[in-house]
Design a protein around this motif. Sequence first.
Motif, PDB file in Angstrom:
ATOM      1  N   GLU A 261     -24.077 -20.744 -17.282  1.00 38.42           N
ATOM      2  CA  GLU A 261     -23.102 -20.543 -18.294  1.00 38.42           C
ATOM      3  C   GLU A 261     -23.549 -19.814 -19.625  1.00 38.42           C
ATOM      4  O   GLU A 261     -22.708 -18.983 -20.149  1.00 38.42           O
ATOM      5  N   VAL A 262     -24.767 -20.155 -20.162  1.00 37.47           N
ATOM      6  CA  VAL A 262     -25.420 -19.370 -21.220  1.00 37.47           C
ATOM      7  C   VAL A 262     -25.737 -17.812 -20.827  1.00 37.47           C
ATOM      8  O   VAL A 262     -25.081 -17.016 -21.659  1.00 37.47           O
ATOM      9  N   VAL A 263     -25.899 -17.543 -19.684  1.00 37.13           N
ATOM     10  CA  VAL A 263     -26.300 -16.176 -19.239  1.00 37.13           C
ATOM     11  C   VAL A 263     -24.805 -15.249 -19.360  1.00 37.13           C
ATOM     12  O   VAL A 263     -24.529 -14.228 -19.734  1.00 37.13           O
TER      13      VAL A 263
ATOM     14  N   GLU B  66     -20.820 -11.608 -21.866  1.00 39.82           N
ATOM     15  CA  GLU B  66     -19.537 -11.386 -22.029  1.00 39.82           C
ATOM     16  C   GLU B  66     -19.524 -11.117 -23.550  1.00 39.82           C
ATOM     17  O   GLU B  66     -18.837 -10.009 -24.043  1.00 39.82           O
ATOM     18  N   MET B  67     -20.465 -11.531 -24.321  1.00 42.17           N
ATOM     19  CA  MET B  67     -20.289 -11.324 -25.869  1.00 42.17           C
ATOM     20  C   MET B  67     -20.928 -10.150 -26.090  1.00 42.17           C
ATOM     21  O   MET B  67     -20.691  -9.442 -26.936  1.00 42.17           O
ATOM     22  N   ASN B  68     -22.034  -9.770 -25.258  1.00 42.58           N
ATOM     23  CA  ASN B  68     -22.806  -8.269 -25.434  1.00 42.58           C
ATOM     24  C   ASN B  68     -21.624  -7.291 -25.070  1.00 42.58           C
ATOM     25  O   ASN B  68     -21.584  -5.960 -25.454  1.00 42.58           O
ATOM     26  N   ALA B  69     -20.840  -7.448 -24.171  1.00 36.50           N
ATOM     27  CA  ALA B  69     -19.726  -6.458 -23.724  1.00 36.50           C
ATOM     28  C   ALA B  69     -18.567  -6.356 -24.528  1.00 36.50           C
ATOM     29  O   ALA B  69     -17.778  -5.306 -24.580  1.00 36.50           O
TER      30      ALA B  69
ATOM     31  N   TRP C   9     -14.991 -12.065 -30.373  1.00 39.11           N
ATOM     32  CA  TRP C   9     -16.398 -12.227 -30.324  1.00 39.11           C
ATOM     33  C   TRP C   9     -16.826 -13.481 -30.988  1.00 39.11           C
ATOM     34  O   TRP C   9     -17.715 -13.794 -30.457  1.00 39.11           O
ATOM     35  N   ALA C  10     -16.135 -13.825 -32.113  1.00 42.15           N
ATOM     36  CA  ALA C  10     -16.548 -14.962 -32.674  1.00 42.15           C
ATOM     37  C   ALA C  10     -16.237 -16.339 -31.895  1.00 42.15           C
ATOM     38  O   ALA C  10     -16.904 -17.203 -32.058  1.00 42.15           O
TER      39      ALA C  10
ATOM     40  N   ASN D 160     -18.792 -20.578 -28.704  1.00 37.37           N
ATOM     41  CA  ASN D 160     -18.777 -20.928 -27.191  1.00 37.37           C
ATOM     42  C   ASN D 160     -20.431 -20.840 -26.720  1.00 37.37           C
ATOM     43  O   ASN D 160     -21.019 -21.868 -26.072  1.00 37.37           O
ATOM     44  N   HIS D 161     -21.061 -19.729 -27.161  1.00 39.40           N
ATOM     45  CA  HIS D 161     -22.558 -19.480 -26.574  1.00 39.40           C
ATOM     46  C   HIS D 161     -23.401 -20.482 -27.498  1.00 39.40           C
ATOM     47  O   HIS D 161     -24.317 -20.905 -26.854  1.00 39.40           O
TER      48      HIS D 161
END
Length: 102
Positions: A54-56, A61-64, A74-75, A80-81
């Motif tokens: 889940e972290v990965v 997804e955040m980097n994309a 993004w926020a 969530n991250h």
Amino acid sequence: MPSILLVVFLLQLAIHLINTVGANAINELLWTLYNQFPTSTHNAVHDSKPLRAEVVRLRKEMNATSSQDEFAKWAKLRRNHDKAVAKYDENGTLLPPSLPLF
């Protein structure tokens, strides 16, 4: 009783295999096999695998996602991250003391 020549040959073969494959790779393999049995660390390792995935997934997804163009998305991903990382770190505190002892 095995001959001394056979014992020396098997010992040299084992040393050569360890040097070729690497001690870390062998240790990781043995750690994985050890955690397949019902041991004290089995549950912690079993529970940490989905958390790490889940972290990965959230990090990819955040980097994309562009933090400037799609800030709200993004926020939300960042929150969530951070929650997933905190949960993973909380669960991971059980493993580091037991891994070096292996």
